[in-house]
Write a protein that holds these residues in place. Sequence first.
Motif, PDB file in Angstrom:
ATOM      1  N   ARG A  60       0.830  -1.210   0.000  1.00  0.00           N
ATOM      2  CA  ARG A  60       0.000   0.000   0.000  1.00  0.00           C
ATOM      3  C   ARG A  60       0.863   1.258   0.000  1.00  0.00           C
ATOM      4  N   ALA A  61       1.985   1.179   0.748  1.00  0.00           N
ATOM      5  CA  ALA A  61       2.870   2.345   0.825  1.00  0.00           C
ATOM      6  C   ALA A  61       3.553   2.615  -0.511  1.00  0.00           C
ATOM      7  N   ASN A  62       3.889   1.548  -1.239  1.00  0.00           N
ATOM      8  CA  ASN A  62       4.496   1.670  -2.566  1.00  0.00           C
ATOM      9  C   ASN A  62       5.719   2.584  -2.558  1.00  0.00           C
ATOM     10  N   GLY A  63       6.495   2.479  -1.457  1.00  0.00           N
ATOM     11  CA  GLY A  63       7.726   3.248  -1.370  1.00  0.00           C
ATOM     12  C   GLY A  63       7.554   4.691  -0.932  1.00  0.00           C
ATOM     13  N   ARG A  64       6.324   5.138  -0.691  1.00  0.00           N
ATOM     14  CA  ARG A  64       6.105   6.542  -0.315  1.00  0.00           C
ATOM     15  C   ARG A  64       6.519   6.830   1.126  1.00  0.00           C
ATOM     16  N   TYR A  65       6.517   5.809   1.985  1.00  0.00           N
ATOM     17  CA  TYR A  65       6.923   5.977   3.384  1.00  0.00           C
ATOM     18  C   TYR A  65       7.419   4.649   3.917  1.00  0.00           C
ATOM     19  N   GLU A  66       8.124   4.734   5.043  1.00  0.00           N
ATOM     20  CA  GLU A  66       8.690   3.544   5.678  1.00  0.00           C
ATOM     21  C   GLU A  66       7.628   2.849   6.540  1.00  0.00           C
ATOM     22  N   VAL A  67       7.502   1.544   6.410  1.00  0.00           N
ATOM     23  CA  VAL A  67       6.548   0.763   7.203  1.00  0.00           C
ATOM     24  C   VAL A  67       7.257   0.205   8.440  1.00  0.00           C
ATOM     25  N   ASP A  68       6.682   0.464   9.617  1.00  0.00           N
ATOM     26  CA  ASP A  68       7.244  -0.036  10.875  1.00  0.00           C
ATOM     27  C   ASP A  68       6.559  -1.358  11.244  1.00  0.00           C
ATOM     28  N   PRO A  69       7.263  -2.504  11.175  1.00  0.00           N
ATOM     29  CA  PRO A  69       6.634  -3.802  11.467  1.00  0.00           C
ATOM     30  C   PRO A  69       6.058  -3.887  12.877  1.00  0.00           C
ATOM     31  N   ALA A  70       6.685  -3.169  13.833  1.00  0.00           N
ATOM     32  CA  ALA A  70       6.226  -3.255  15.224  1.00  0.00           C
ATOM     33  C   ALA A  70       4.781  -2.787  15.383  1.00  0.00           C
ATOM     34  N   LYS A  71       4.338  -1.909  14.516  1.00  0.00           N
ATOM     35  CA  LYS A  71       2.986  -1.378  14.617  1.00  0.00           C
ATOM     36  C   LYS A  71       1.921  -2.405  14.241  1.00  0.00           C
ATOM     37  N   PHE A  72       2.334  -3.514  13.649  1.00  0.00           N
ATOM     38  CA  PHE A  72       1.374  -4.515  13.195  1.00  0.00           C
ATOM     39  C   PHE A  72       1.373  -5.766  14.084  1.00  0.00           C
ATOM     40  N   SER A  73       2.205  -5.759  15.143  1.00  0.00           N
ATOM     41  CA  SER A  73       2.297  -6.934  16.002  1.00  0.00           C
ATOM     42  C   SER A  73       0.976  -7.236  16.700  1.00  0.00           C
ATOM     43  N   GLN A  74       0.327  -6.208  17.244  1.00  0.00           N
ATOM     44  CA  GLN A  74      -0.934  -6.431  17.949  1.00  0.00           C
ATOM     45  C   GLN A  74      -2.025  -6.926  16.995  1.00  0.00           C
ATOM     46  N   LEU A  75      -2.017  -6.406  15.775  1.00  0.00           N
ATOM     47  CA  LEU A  75      -2.985  -6.884  14.785  1.00  0.00           C
ATOM     48  C   LEU A  75      -2.761  -8.364  14.484  1.00  0.00           C
ATOM     49  N   ALA A  76      -1.501  -8.771  14.435  1.00  0.00           N
ATOM     50  CA  ALA A  76      -1.194 -10.175  14.199  1.00  0.00           C
ATOM     51  C   ALA A  76      -1.673 -11.041  15.359  1.00  0.00           C
ATOM     52  N   TRP A  77      -1.454 -10.549  16.584  1.00  0.00           N
ATOM     53  CA  TRP A  77      -1.929 -11.298  17.755  1.00  0.00           C
ATOM     54  C   TRP A  77      -3.450 -11.407  17.757  1.00  0.00           C
ATOM     55  N   ALA A  78      -4.124 -10.365  17.315  1.00  0.00           N
ATOM     56  CA  ALA A  78      -5.589 -10.387  17.285  1.00  0.00           C
ATOM     57  C   ALA A  78      -6.120 -11.478  16.362  1.00  0.00           C
ATOM     58  N   GLU A  79      -5.326 -11.865  15.376  1.00  0.00           N
ATOM     59  CA  GLU A  79      -5.730 -12.929  14.462  1.00  0.00           C
ATOM     60  C   GLU A  79      -5.368 -14.310  14.998  1.00  0.00           C
TER      61      GLU A  79
END
Length: 360
Positions: free
Chosen positions: A142-161
Motif C-alpha cells: 500500500r505504501a508503494n515506497g512513499r513511506y517507511e513501514v514499521d513492522p512493530a505497529k502490526f504486532s498487535q494486529l497479528a496477535w488479534a488474528e
Amino acid sequence: MSIRFIPVTEIHDPLTIALGISGGSGTGKTFTALRVARGMAEAMTGAKGSPIGYVDTENKRALHYKATFPEMHHFDFTAIDAAGDLVGFGPERWIAVIDAAEAAGLPVLIMDSFSHAWEGVGGVLDLHAQVLDRLVQQAQARANGRYEVDPAKFSQLAWAEVKPRYRRLIDRIVRAKTNIIICTRAKPVMQKGFGDKAENARATKTRRKDVPWDPASDGDLMFEMTAMVILDPSAPGCPVHQIKVADQFKGLFDPRKPMGEFTGHAMAEWASGQGGAQKQKEVMDLARDKARGGTATFTEWWNSDDGKAARPTVRPIMDEIQALCRVADDLTALSDDVPFGRGDQDMGEAHTGAEQEAGA
C-alpha cells in the motif's frame, strides 16, 4: 434459549483435572506424568491397568517407558502428516487430539510436550510471525515506497488474528471430559543477586521472582490449570516450584517428595467428590485465622490438642502462616500515640536516621 440453574445437590458428574508439569531437561517430566496418570486412571475407573493416552511430540520418547507402563496408548504426534506434508503443531490439531481421546474413552491424556503448541513449527509464535509478515507485506504494498513501514505497529494486529485460535484450544482443554496432564519445557531465567537474595533479572506479569525457570508456554495456559508446578533438576519429579496449587492439593505437592501414583489417585478422589481434600482446606483456613491473631495466639493453638492434630495439614503453608503472624504482631506493636512508629524505640531509630541524614 431455555436457561435452568441446577441445584448442586443434583450434580453428581465428577470434575476433570488439568495438571500442568513444567521443567528443564532431566527433571523427570515424562516419568512423573506417567506415574500420576496411572493413579488418576485407576482411581477414575476403579481398575488396575486402566489406559493412559499419551500424545508424544518428541520422537517417540515416551516409548522408553513402555515396559514400565504397558497400559500406555501412544500417539506419535509429528509436524508432518501421512503424505509427508509439513502441517505443524497448530491449535486445531491439538483440539482434534483431545476430541479423539474423548471418543476413545481414555480416562487420562498426557500431552508431552505441549510447548510445541506455543513455540514449535506451526505453533502460536510461528503463526504470529507468519501473520505479521503478511500484514507488513500488505502495508508495504500500500505504501508503494512513499513511506517507511514499521513492522512493530502490526504486532498487535497479528496477535488479534492468532490469539483467538489459541484461546479456543485452551478452552477445549478446560472443558475436556477426560483428565489432562500437560507437560511443557522450562528454560532457566537470568538471575541477579546471589544466594538467598537472588531473583529473576527480567520480570514479567506471570513470572515469580523466586522461580528461576520460565515455562515454554503463556500465562493463559498456566493459570487455567487445576494445578501447575515446575520441576527442578536438583530434585527430579518433585514439585519444587508451585505456581498454582489450591489448598485442596497443598498436602499432595511436597517439594521434597516426587509426585507419583498417590498424587494422581488423591486428585481423582477430589474430582469425584471423595477424599479429605475439603477437610484439609478447612483446617488450613482455621490455621490462617489463628495466625491473624498474632504469634502468641497461633502458638497457643499450635500446642493445643487440635493444633497438634492439624500440624501435618498445616506444615505445607507454614511460610504463609509465619507472614500472617508477623503482620498481626506488627499491627499490635503500633502505638496510637506515635503516627508512624511503634513507640519510643522506633522514634529513637527515626531520630538517629534523621540526624545521620542531616549530618550527611
